[in-house]
Each structure stands twice: as C-alpha cells, then as structure tokens.
Design a protein around this motif. Structure first.
Motif, PDB file in Angstrom:
ATOM      1  N   LEU A 171      -9.559  -1.941   1.192  1.00  0.00           N
ATOM      2  CA  LEU A 171      -8.705  -1.119   0.345  1.00  0.00           C
ATOM      3  C   LEU A 171      -8.158  -1.941  -0.816  1.00  0.00           C
ATOM      4  O   LEU A 171      -8.145  -1.504  -1.957  1.00  0.00           O
ATOM      5  CB  LEU A 171      -7.564  -0.524   1.182  1.00  0.00           C
ATOM      6  CG  LEU A 171      -6.746   0.585   0.558  1.00  0.00           C
ATOM      7  CD1 LEU A 171      -7.636   1.767   0.186  1.00  0.00           C
ATOM      8  CD2 LEU A 171      -5.662   1.036   1.512  1.00  0.00           C
ATOM      9  N   PHE A 172      -7.745  -3.154  -0.510  1.00  0.00           N
ATOM     10  CA  PHE A 172      -7.208  -4.044  -1.543  1.00  0.00           C
ATOM     11  C   PHE A 172      -8.309  -4.511  -2.493  1.00  0.00           C
ATOM     12  O   PHE A 172      -8.121  -4.556  -3.703  1.00  0.00           O
ATOM     13  CB  PHE A 172      -6.534  -5.248  -0.881  1.00  0.00           C
ATOM     14  CG  PHE A 172      -5.876  -6.169  -1.855  1.00  0.00           C
ATOM     15  CD1 PHE A 172      -4.709  -5.799  -2.494  1.00  0.00           C
ATOM     16  CD2 PHE A 172      -6.417  -7.404  -2.141  1.00  0.00           C
ATOM     17  CE1 PHE A 172      -4.094  -6.643  -3.404  1.00  0.00           C
ATOM     18  CE2 PHE A 172      -5.815  -8.257  -3.045  1.00  0.00           C
ATOM     19  CZ  PHE A 172      -4.655  -7.874  -3.677  1.00  0.00           C
TER      20      PHE A 172
ATOM     21  N   GLN B 172      -9.268  -2.164  -5.490  1.00  0.00           N
ATOM     22  CA  GLN B 172      -8.256  -1.726  -6.441  1.00  0.00           C
ATOM     23  C   GLN B 172      -8.658  -2.173  -7.844  1.00  0.00           C
ATOM     24  O   GLN B 172      -9.191  -3.260  -8.043  1.00  0.00           O
ATOM     25  CB  GLN B 172      -6.881  -2.297  -6.081  1.00  0.00           C
ATOM     26  CG  GLN B 172      -6.351  -1.774  -4.775  1.00  0.00           C
ATOM     27  CD  GLN B 172      -6.328  -0.260  -4.738  1.00  0.00           C
ATOM     28  OE1 GLN B 172      -5.762   0.388  -5.604  1.00  0.00           O
ATOM     29  NE2 GLN B 172      -6.976   0.303  -3.726  1.00  0.00           N
TER      30      GLN B 172
ATOM     31  N   ASP C  40      -7.005  -3.177 -10.520  1.00  0.00           N
ATOM     32  CA  ASP C  40      -6.436  -4.407 -11.066  1.00  0.00           C
ATOM     33  C   ASP C  40      -7.032  -5.653 -10.407  1.00  0.00           C
ATOM     34  O   ASP C  40      -7.091  -6.715 -10.998  1.00  0.00           O
ATOM     35  CB  ASP C  40      -4.914  -4.422 -10.954  1.00  0.00           C
ATOM     36  CG  ASP C  40      -4.422  -4.273  -9.534  1.00  0.00           C
ATOM     37  OD1 ASP C  40      -5.194  -3.818  -8.673  1.00  0.00           O
ATOM     38  OD2 ASP C  40      -3.247  -4.605  -9.284  1.00  0.00           O
ATOM     39  N   TYR C  41      -7.520  -5.525  -9.194  1.00  0.00           N
ATOM     40  CA  TYR C  41      -8.150  -6.647  -8.510  1.00  0.00           C
ATOM     41  C   TYR C  41      -9.585  -6.844  -8.985  1.00  0.00           C
ATOM     42  O   TYR C  41     -10.022  -7.962  -9.251  1.00  0.00           O
ATOM     43  CB  TYR C  41      -8.131  -6.426  -6.993  1.00  0.00           C
ATOM     44  CG  TYR C  41      -8.682  -7.586  -6.202  1.00  0.00           C
ATOM     45  CD1 TYR C  41      -7.913  -8.700  -5.950  1.00  0.00           C
ATOM     46  CD2 TYR C  41      -9.985  -7.559  -5.719  1.00  0.00           C
ATOM     47  CE1 TYR C  41      -8.410  -9.771  -5.241  1.00  0.00           C
ATOM     48  CE2 TYR C  41     -10.495  -8.623  -5.004  1.00  0.00           C
ATOM     49  CZ  TYR C  41      -9.708  -9.722  -4.767  1.00  0.00           C
ATOM     50  OH  TYR C  41     -10.215 -10.772  -4.068  1.00  0.00           O
ATOM     51  N   THR C  42     -10.325  -5.765  -9.144  1.00  0.00           N
ATOM     52  CA  THR C  42     -11.729  -5.876  -9.546  1.00  0.00           C
ATOM     53  C   THR C  42     -11.870  -6.245 -11.015  1.00  0.00           C
ATOM     54  O   THR C  42     -12.861  -6.855 -11.403  1.00  0.00           O
ATOM     55  CB  THR C  42     -12.492  -4.573  -9.279  1.00  0.00           C
ATOM     56  OG1 THR C  42     -11.836  -3.502  -9.955  1.00  0.00           O
ATOM     57  CG2 THR C  42     -12.571  -4.275  -7.798  1.00  0.00           C
TER      58      THR C  42
ATOM     59  N   THR D 244     -14.515   2.205   1.550  1.00  0.00           N
ATOM     60  CA  THR D 244     -13.482   1.451   0.839  1.00  0.00           C
ATOM     61  C   THR D 244     -12.137   1.557   1.530  1.00  0.00           C
ATOM     62  O   THR D 244     -11.168   0.989   1.064  1.00  0.00           O
ATOM     63  CB  THR D 244     -13.340   1.970  -0.609  1.00  0.00           C
ATOM     64  OG1 THR D 244     -12.984   3.356  -0.557  1.00  0.00           O
ATOM     65  CG2 THR D 244     -14.620   1.780  -1.385  1.00  0.00           C
ATOM     66  N   ASP D 245     -12.076   2.299   2.640  1.00  0.00           N
ATOM     67  CA  ASP D 245     -10.790   2.507   3.304  1.00  0.00           C
ATOM     68  C   ASP D 245     -10.837   2.200   4.800  1.00  0.00           C
ATOM     69  O   ASP D 245     -10.071   2.735   5.578  1.00  0.00           O
ATOM     70  CB  ASP D 245     -10.311   3.941   3.084  1.00  0.00           C
ATOM     71  CG  ASP D 245     -11.291   4.963   3.642  1.00  0.00           C
ATOM     72  OD1 ASP D 245     -12.419   4.575   4.010  1.00  0.00           O
ATOM     73  OD2 ASP D 245     -10.916   6.140   3.703  1.00  0.00           O
TER      74      ASP D 245
ATOM     75  N   PHE E 209       0.825  -1.204   0.000  1.00  0.00           N
ATOM     76  CA  PHE E 209       0.000   0.000   0.000  1.00  0.00           C
ATOM     77  C   PHE E 209       0.863   1.259   0.000  1.00  0.00           C
ATOM     78  O   PHE E 209       0.513   2.249  -0.630  1.00  0.00           O
ATOM     79  CB  PHE E 209      -0.937   0.016   1.211  1.00  0.00           C
ATOM     80  CG  PHE E 209      -2.053  -0.998   1.116  1.00  0.00           C
ATOM     81  CD1 PHE E 209      -2.995  -0.909   0.106  1.00  0.00           C
ATOM     82  CD2 PHE E 209      -2.157  -2.022   2.027  1.00  0.00           C
ATOM     83  CE1 PHE E 209      -4.021  -1.825   0.008  1.00  0.00           C
ATOM     84  CE2 PHE E 209      -3.185  -2.944   1.946  1.00  0.00           C
ATOM     85  CZ  PHE E 209      -4.117  -2.845   0.927  1.00  0.00           C
TER      86      PHE E 209
ATOM     87  N   GLN F 164       2.135   1.989  -3.435  1.00  0.00           N
ATOM     88  CA  GLN F 164       1.081   2.528  -4.288  1.00  0.00           C
ATOM     89  C   GLN F 164       0.555   3.878  -3.795  1.00  0.00           C
ATOM     90  O   GLN F 164      -0.385   4.410  -4.361  1.00  0.00           O
ATOM     91  CB  GLN F 164      -0.084   1.529  -4.363  1.00  0.00           C
ATOM     92  CG  GLN F 164       0.289   0.146  -4.822  1.00  0.00           C
ATOM     93  CD  GLN F 164       0.826   0.125  -6.238  1.00  0.00           C
ATOM     94  OE1 GLN F 164       0.321   0.826  -7.108  1.00  0.00           O
ATOM     95  NE2 GLN F 164       1.859  -0.661  -6.469  1.00  0.00           N
TER      96      GLN F 164
ATOM     97  N   LEU G  87      -1.149   4.464  -1.118  1.00  0.00           N
ATOM     98  CA  LEU G  87      -2.524   4.277  -0.641  1.00  0.00           C
ATOM     99  C   LEU G  87      -2.606   4.174   0.870  1.00  0.00           C
ATOM    100  O   LEU G  87      -3.688   4.179   1.435  1.00  0.00           O
ATOM    101  CB  LEU G  87      -3.124   2.993  -1.255  1.00  0.00           C
ATOM    102  CG  LEU G  87      -3.304   2.994  -2.767  1.00  0.00           C
ATOM    103  CD1 LEU G  87      -3.696   1.609  -3.253  1.00  0.00           C
ATOM    104  CD2 LEU G  87      -4.347   4.008  -3.183  1.00  0.00           C
TER     105      LEU G  87
END
Length: 143
Positions: free
Chosen positions: A37-38, A41, A43-45, A30-31, A5, A8, A10
């Motif tokens: 938080l992850f 992201q 790229d994850y979703t 989301t935090d 994090f 990034q 974040l």
C-alpha cells in the motif's frame, strides 16, 4: 504505520498485515499489506533515488538501464545512442577537448594532481609544450 494510512483515508476496515509472509506479495495486488500500500503511493513512486538526485543536481543526465544478461549488442547500442542523443554536442566536444589535454600532460610525465594543476594553469593552450611541463614540475617542487 496504521496512523499514517488512517490520516490518508487508505486504511481498510478489515485492517492489514505489516507485510506479506516472506515479502512475497500476490501479483497485481496493491492492498495486500502495508508495504504494498505504501509502495504504490504517488509521492513514493515519483520520488527520485538519492543517487539520481545527486547526479541531476550536478547537471548530469541520469538514465538507469536494466542489466543485460545476454550479449544483445543491438539493444545496448540503441540504449547508448538514445542516451548520447540527450547529451548536447557542445558538452561532448568540451569533454573530448579536456580529455586530450589530460592525455597530453600524462604522456609528458605528469600524473594526478600535478596534471590537474597544469591543465588548470594552462587551460587556454591547445597542448602544453615540454618547456611548460618543466616549468610546472619546477613550480611544484618549490611549493
């Protein structure tokens, strides 16, 4: 986790818990913890599941629909029709043809691997005549 994090940019200055108590995160946050938080992201979703990647790698269409707890046939019918609209007509016709070939072979007494072998050997014929079925049975007995 904090290392990734921080890379990034974040990681909040106040820090974060690894997870919310009992994995019960507050709505629309989301935090609130590292997991949330992850999870949100990009790229994850945007990553497809392993199952979806396997299905699409075989040139199949993968659509996931929510479980239907009520018998709402209109919704299910619309889902099926929209899914079938995505499948090319030629693919449906070829599947139907192949299915009728297998049904014909099963009716004549072949099963499993023998049916697949017979359909592969005589794939240019519309149906397998009984004499060919006898030939296939004899060939498989000798093999």
């Amino acid at each position: 986790m904090p290392g990734w994090f921080k890379e990034q940019n974040l990681w909040p200055a106040t820090g974060l818990n690894a997870q919310c108590k009992g994995f019960k995160c507050k709505l629309n946050r989301t935090d609130c913890c590292c997991w949330q938080l992850f999870f949100f992201q990009l790229d994850y979703t945007s990553q497809k599941s392993h199952l979806e990647e396997n299905i699409t790698s075989c040139s199949h269409i993968c659509n996931f629909y929510p479980n239907q707890h009520t018998c709402d046939m209109d919704v299910m019918e619309r889902n099926v029709l929209s899914c079938l609209d995505d499948v090319p007509l030629l693919r449906i016709q070829r599947y139907a043809n192949q299915s009728t070939h297998f049904i014909s072979v099963y009716v004549q007494g072949l099963t499993g691997g023998k049916a697949a072998w017979a359909n592969h050997q005589y794939h240019r014929h519309h149906t397998l005549p009984p004499s060919m079925i006898l030939e296939v049975k004899e060939a498989l007995r000798k093999a």
